[in-house]
Design a protein around this motif. Structure first.
Motif, short mmCIF file in Angstrom:
data_model
loop_
_atom_site.label_atom_id
_atom_site.label_comp_id
_atom_site.label_asym_id
_atom_site.label_seq_id
_atom_site.Cartn_x
_atom_site.Cartn_y
_atom_site.Cartn_z
N ASN A 1 -2.66 4.28 13.84
CA ASN A 1 -2.62 5.51 13.77
C ASN A 1 -1.66 6.65 13.25
OD1 ASN A 1 -5.68 5.14 12.94
ND2 ASN A 1 -5.49 7.38 15.35
N TYR A 2 -0.15 5.84 13.83
CA TYR A 2 1.16 6.37 13.51
C TYR A 2 1.73 4.55 13.40
CZ TYR A 2 -0.81 10.15 15.55
OH TYR A 2 -1.87 11.63 15.26
N ILE A 3 2.80 5.11 12.35
CA ILE A 3 4.22 3.84 12.26
C ILE A 3 5.51 4.28 12.99
CG2 ILE A 3 5.40 2.90 11.29
CD1 ILE A 3 2.77 2.43 9.23
N GLY B 1 1.52 7.42 5.24
CA GLY B 1 2.71 7.65 4.78
C GLY B 1 3.24 8.78 4.66
N VAL B 2 3.01 10.30 5.50
CA VAL B 2 3.65 11.56 5.75
C VAL B 2 4.13 10.66 7.21
CG1 VAL B 2 3.20 13.36 6.03
CG2 VAL B 2 1.87 12.87 4.59
N ASP C 1 20.65 5.18 10.46
CA ASP C 1 21.48 7.13 10.27
C ASP C 1 21.15 7.20 11.42
OD1 ASP C 1 18.00 6.52 10.70
OD2 ASP C 1 17.69 7.82 8.29
N ASN C 2 20.87 6.51 12.84
CA ASN C 2 20.29 7.33 14.30
C ASN C 2 19.72 7.82 14.29
OD1 ASN C 2 23.36 6.73 13.31
ND2 ASN C 2 24.66 8.48 14.39
N SER C 3 18.23 7.51 12.98
CA SER C 3 17.24 8.31 14.48
C SER C 3 16.09 7.51 13.98
CB SER C 3 16.84 9.06 12.68
OG SER C 3 15.89 8.45 11.31
N VAL C 4 15.08 8.48 14.62
CA VAL C 4 13.70 7.74 14.95
C VAL C 4 12.43 8.39 13.92
CG1 VAL C 4 11.93 7.42 16.64
CG2 VAL C 4 14.16 6.80 17.44
N ARG C 5 11.86 7.45 13.07
CA ARG C 5 10.92 8.43 12.42
C ARG C 5 9.53 8.10 12.37
NH1 ARG C 5 14.24 11.08 7.72
NH2 ARG C 5 16.26 10.23 8.29
N VAL C 6 8.62 9.12 12.60
CA VAL C 6 6.49 8.35 13.18
C VAL C 6 6.23 8.62 11.70
CG1 VAL C 6 5.37 9.26 14.12
CG2 VAL C 6 7.93 9.14 15.66
N TRP C 7 5.99 7.95 11.00
CA TRP C 7 4.65 8.34 9.64
C TRP C 7 3.58 8.14 10.33
CZ3 TRP C 7 8.51 8.13 5.95
CH2 TRP C 7 9.83 7.59 6.13
N ASN C 8 2.45 8.36 9.72
CA ASN C 8 1.21 8.72 9.51
C ASN C 8 0.88 7.36 8.93
OD1 ASN C 8 -1.85 8.70 8.20
ND2 ASN C 8 -1.85 10.57 9.53
N SER C 9 0.21 6.36 9.73
CA SER C 9 -0.10 4.85 8.65
C SER C 9 -0.89 5.12 7.01
CB SER C 9 -0.31 3.94 10.12
OG SER C 9 -1.07 4.04 10.58
N LEU D 1 1.47 -0.97 -0.36
CA LEU D 1 -0.09 0.20 0.04
C LEU D 1 0.54 1.20 -0.06
CD1 LEU D 1 -2.86 -0.70 2.56
CD2 LEU D 1 -3.32 -1.04 0.63
N GLN D 2 1.96 1.86 0.66
CA GLN D 2 2.67 2.22 0.83
C GLN D 2 4.33 2.30 0.63
OE1 GLN D 2 1.89 5.58 4.18
NE2 GLN D 2 -0.55 4.64 4.05
N GLN D 3 5.46 3.07 0.57
CA GLN D 3 6.25 2.66 0.76
C GLN D 3 6.95 3.99 1.64
OE1 GLN D 3 8.92 1.60 -2.83
NE2 GLN D 3 10.77 2.47 -1.59
N LEU D 4 7.48 4.14 2.56
CA LEU D 4 8.12 4.99 2.70
C LEU D 4 9.80 5.57 3.14
CD1 LEU D 4 5.74 4.60 6.59
CD2 LEU D 4 5.16 5.68 4.33
#
Length: 167
Positions: free
Chosen positions: A115-117, A134-135, A123-131, A95-98
């Motif tokens: 609602n979130y992923i 995909g934003v 790369d040393n980061s943590v990212r939060v996405w709208n599930s 459905l999505q490629q983030l």
């Protein structure tokens, strides 16, 4: 393998991947298992029979982490290909490629409400996405080395991350 937690007896063996299996998870209802492997695939299994039901292909390098959404309708996966992908668990359709991470994605998880992923990366980061869309909503930068594990608290108010930087 599927084990009886009380007796330690092996009940099923999940055969199908052609390389190392790096991550496994049960669906919320316990009827399915998802697995990710260095063979670049995500697979869905019947937990009662051990029969492979689907092979989800799309990653171009090994899969490092998999998880079901709380309602069991979606699967999220992270990979050496630096992407996070969202799949329909019933159809196997991607459905999505983030995209956003600049190194291997090491860990993925859904929030308790689905609602979130959250994803962690070398790369040393943590990212939060709208599930749903995909934003990318947030990039959390506090680690000085690769992030190895991420998770949401049960109430969804907090994210925890672990790293090679020992924090």
């Amino acid at each position: 393998c599927i084990w009886d937690s009380a007796t330690g007896v092996q009940l099923q063996q999940l055969n199908g991947h052609s390389s190392v299996i790096t991550s496994v998870a049960f669906s919320p209802d316990g009827n399915y298992i998802v697995s990710g492997s260095w063979d670049n695939s995500v697979r869905v299994w019947n937990s009662a029979t051990g029969v492979e039901l689907q092979q989800l292909n799309g990653h171009t390098d090994g899969v490092t982490s998999v998880a079901f959404s709380p309602d069991g309708n979606y699967i999220v996966s992270g990979s050496f290909d630096k992407s996070v992908r969202v799949w329909n668990s019933a159809t196997g359709v991607e459905l999505q490629q983030l995209n956003g991470h600049t190194n291997i994605v090491t860990s993925v998880a859904f929030s308790p409400d689905g609602n979130y992923i959250v994803s962690g990366s070398r790369d040393n980061s943590v990212r939060v996405w709208n599930s749903a869309t995909g934003v990318e909503l947030q990039q959390l930068n506090g680690h000085t080395d690769a992030v190895t594990s991420v998770a949401f608290s049960l109430d969804g108010n907090y994210i925890v991350s672990g790293s090679f930087d020992k924090s």
